[in-house]
Design an enzyme around this catalytic site. Structure first.
Site, short mmCIF file in Angstrom:
data_model
loop_
_atom_site.label_atom_id
_atom_site.label_comp_id
_atom_site.label_asym_id
_atom_site.label_seq_id
_atom_site.Cartn_x
_atom_site.Cartn_y
_atom_site.Cartn_z
N GLY A 56 -26.74 -17.14 -17.60
CA GLY A 56 -27.80 -16.64 -18.05
C GLY A 56 -28.67 -16.72 -19.46
O GLY A 56 -29.83 -15.81 -19.44
N ASP A 112 -26.46 -13.72 -23.02
CA ASP A 112 -27.48 -13.15 -22.26
C ASP A 112 -27.31 -11.73 -23.03
O ASP A 112 -28.11 -10.90 -23.62
CB ASP A 112 -28.12 -13.44 -20.69
CG ASP A 112 -27.36 -13.23 -19.84
OD1 ASP A 112 -25.77 -12.92 -20.08
OD2 ASP A 112 -27.27 -13.13 -18.24
N ASP A 115 -21.20 -6.66 -21.96
CA ASP A 115 -21.48 -5.92 -21.16
C ASP A 115 -20.66 -4.98 -21.57
O ASP A 115 -20.39 -4.03 -22.11
CB ASP A 115 -22.34 -5.77 -19.75
CG ASP A 115 -22.17 -5.13 -18.35
OD1 ASP A 115 -23.07 -3.90 -18.72
OD2 ASP A 115 -21.88 -4.70 -17.53
N LYS A 143 -25.16 -3.66 -24.17
CA LYS A 143 -24.74 -2.67 -23.72
C LYS A 143 -23.76 -1.69 -24.41
O LYS A 143 -23.11 -1.55 -22.99
CB LYS A 143 -25.16 -2.70 -21.88
CG LYS A 143 -26.25 -3.13 -21.26
CD LYS A 143 -26.76 -2.64 -19.63
CE LYS A 143 -26.39 -3.84 -18.77
NZ LYS A 143 -26.62 -3.69 -17.51
N PHE A 164 -29.52 -2.16 -15.36
CA PHE A 164 -29.74 -2.93 -14.85
C PHE A 164 -30.67 -4.01 -14.47
O PHE A 164 -31.27 -3.36 -14.25
CB PHE A 164 -29.37 -3.64 -13.01
CG PHE A 164 -28.29 -4.91 -12.87
CD1 PHE A 164 -27.44 -5.33 -13.43
CD2 PHE A 164 -29.20 -5.69 -12.56
CE1 PHE A 164 -26.78 -6.49 -13.06
CE2 PHE A 164 -28.79 -7.34 -12.55
CZ PHE A 164 -27.45 -7.82 -12.37
N VAL A 165 -30.36 -4.76 -15.56
CA VAL A 165 -31.95 -5.63 -15.94
C VAL A 165 -31.68 -7.06 -15.50
O VAL A 165 -30.68 -7.44 -15.44
CB VAL A 165 -31.69 -5.64 -17.42
CG1 VAL A 165 -32.56 -3.88 -18.08
CG2 VAL A 165 -30.69 -6.14 -17.92
N ASP A 171 -30.04 -12.01 -14.41
CA ASP A 171 -30.64 -12.68 -12.22
C ASP A 171 -29.95 -11.26 -11.44
O ASP A 171 -29.00 -10.41 -12.19
CB ASP A 171 -29.47 -13.50 -12.09
CG ASP A 171 -27.87 -13.35 -12.05
OD1 ASP A 171 -27.07 -12.93 -13.19
OD2 ASP A 171 -27.84 -13.81 -10.64
N ARG A 177 -34.79 -14.93 -12.40
CA ARG A 177 -34.20 -16.05 -14.28
C ARG A 177 -35.55 -15.80 -14.86
O ARG A 177 -35.16 -15.77 -15.94
CB ARG A 177 -33.27 -16.89 -13.75
CG ARG A 177 -31.92 -16.08 -13.28
CD ARG A 177 -31.09 -17.41 -13.76
NE ARG A 177 -29.74 -17.53 -12.85
CZ ARG A 177 -28.54 -17.12 -13.11
NH1 ARG A 177 -28.86 -15.88 -14.79
NH2 ARG A 177 -27.79 -16.34 -12.40
P1 IMP Z 1 -18.88 -8.67 -19.73
O1 IMP Z 1 -18.24 -9.31 -19.32
O2 IMP Z 1 -19.44 -7.70 -18.65
O3 IMP Z 1 -19.55 -8.55 -20.94
O4 IMP Z 1 -20.46 -9.15 -18.63
C1 IMP Z 1 -21.29 -9.78 -19.19
C2 IMP Z 1 -22.22 -10.41 -18.36
O5 IMP Z 1 -22.44 -9.76 -17.11
C3 IMP Z 1 -23.31 -11.23 -18.59
O6 IMP Z 1 -23.14 -12.73 -18.43
C4 IMP Z 1 -24.61 -11.39 -17.55
O7 IMP Z 1 -23.70 -12.42 -16.78
C5 IMP Z 1 -23.99 -10.19 -16.00
N1 IMP Z 1 -24.40 -8.68 -16.91
C6 IMP Z 1 -24.25 -7.31 -17.01
N2 IMP Z 1 -24.83 -6.92 -17.16
C7 IMP Z 1 -25.78 -7.27 -16.68
C8 IMP Z 1 -27.33 -7.27 -16.30
O8 IMP Z 1 -27.68 -6.09 -16.50
N3 IMP Z 1 -28.00 -8.16 -15.63
C9 IMP Z 1 -27.60 -9.00 -15.30
N4 IMP Z 1 -26.52 -9.82 -15.65
C10 IMP Z 1 -25.51 -8.57 -16.40
MG MG Z 2 -23.80 -14.62 -17.55
#
Ligand code: IMP
Ligand code: MG
Length: 191
Positions: A56, A112, A115, A143, A164-165, A171, A177
């Site tokens: 990402g 990227d 979340d 976020k 979701f973006v 992606d 991407r």
């Molecule tokens: P986390 O572990 O939940 O913080 O997620 C981080 C990973 O989830 C990022 O590196 C992205 O690959 C994916 N991700 C989270 N939200 C999005 C989104 O809105 N669009 C695309 N990928 C996302």
């Molecule tokens: Mg990622």
């Protein structure tokens, strides 16, 4: 595809301006913090090790690092991705070995989007065990409303709402991407 682009959340210009600001800030802070002759240097003086989280961060890291006039090396890590729009990362798996020689280095993880926080927190923990001289993180998007693990990034491009973006490296199921903008997706069934 069952999902399509809804609208542009961040256009090319906004992204470019912000990435440039981030690069300037990181360089300024790095020079102030590490300066000349500090620890964490290589043979050419102080240097930074960027650790981009693939896939990402591929576009972000490329734009960011080219605006950072520092001695640097990059060593990517790859974590498992999830099918479809799912962002639940409980089955997180780091699929590549960590870059070598992180001990004593100034390391910055670049991702990227922040979340739930699980990905960054996991990678941070793994790198911390290697005893870097310093360890920071930089994400293009954040976020905060989605956080499940208490973690913040040292550098954040944009805080965005819980949508979701895709685009600029992000992606949906491996697609989109290559979009130059960050866009939201149209939910299934909607027009
Ligand atoms: P986390 O572990 O939940 O913080 O997620 C981080 C990973 O989830 C990022 O590196 C992205 O690959 C994916 N991700 C989270 N939200 C999005 C989104 O809105 N669009 C695309 N990928 C996302
Ligand atoms: Mg990622």
């Amino acid at each position: 595809m069952s999902m399509r682009i809804d609208r542009v959340l961040l256009d090319r210009q906004r992204i470019a301006v912000r990435v440039s600001e981030l690069a300037d800030q990181i360089v300024e802070d790095f020079n102030a913090r590490v300066g000349n002759g500090g620890s964490g240097g290589g043979p050419n003086g102080p240097e930074l090790t960027l650790v981009p989280v693939m896939t990402g961060s591929v576009i972000f890291i490329a734009d960011l690092m080219r605006q950072m006039p520092l001695m640097m090396r990059i060593g990517m890590v790859s974590v498992s991705s999830y099918p479809g729009a799912s962002t639940e990362s409980q089955n997180l798996e780091v699929k590549s070995p960590l870059p070598d020689n992180l001990a004593g280095r100034h390391v910055m993880i670049v991702d990227d989007i922040l979340d739930s926080g699980r990905t960054l927190s996991h990678i941070k923990q793994m790198i911390a065990e290697r005893n870097p001289a310093s360890l920071q993180s930089c994400v293009l998007l954040d976020k905060p409303s989605r956080r499940q693990v208490e973690i913040t990034a040292d550098y954040v491009g944009f805080e965005i709402p819980d949508a979701f973006v895709v685009g600029y490296g992000l992606d949906y199921d491996g697609y989109y991407r290559n979009l130059p903008e960050v866009c939201t997706l149209l939910a299934e069934g909607k027009r």
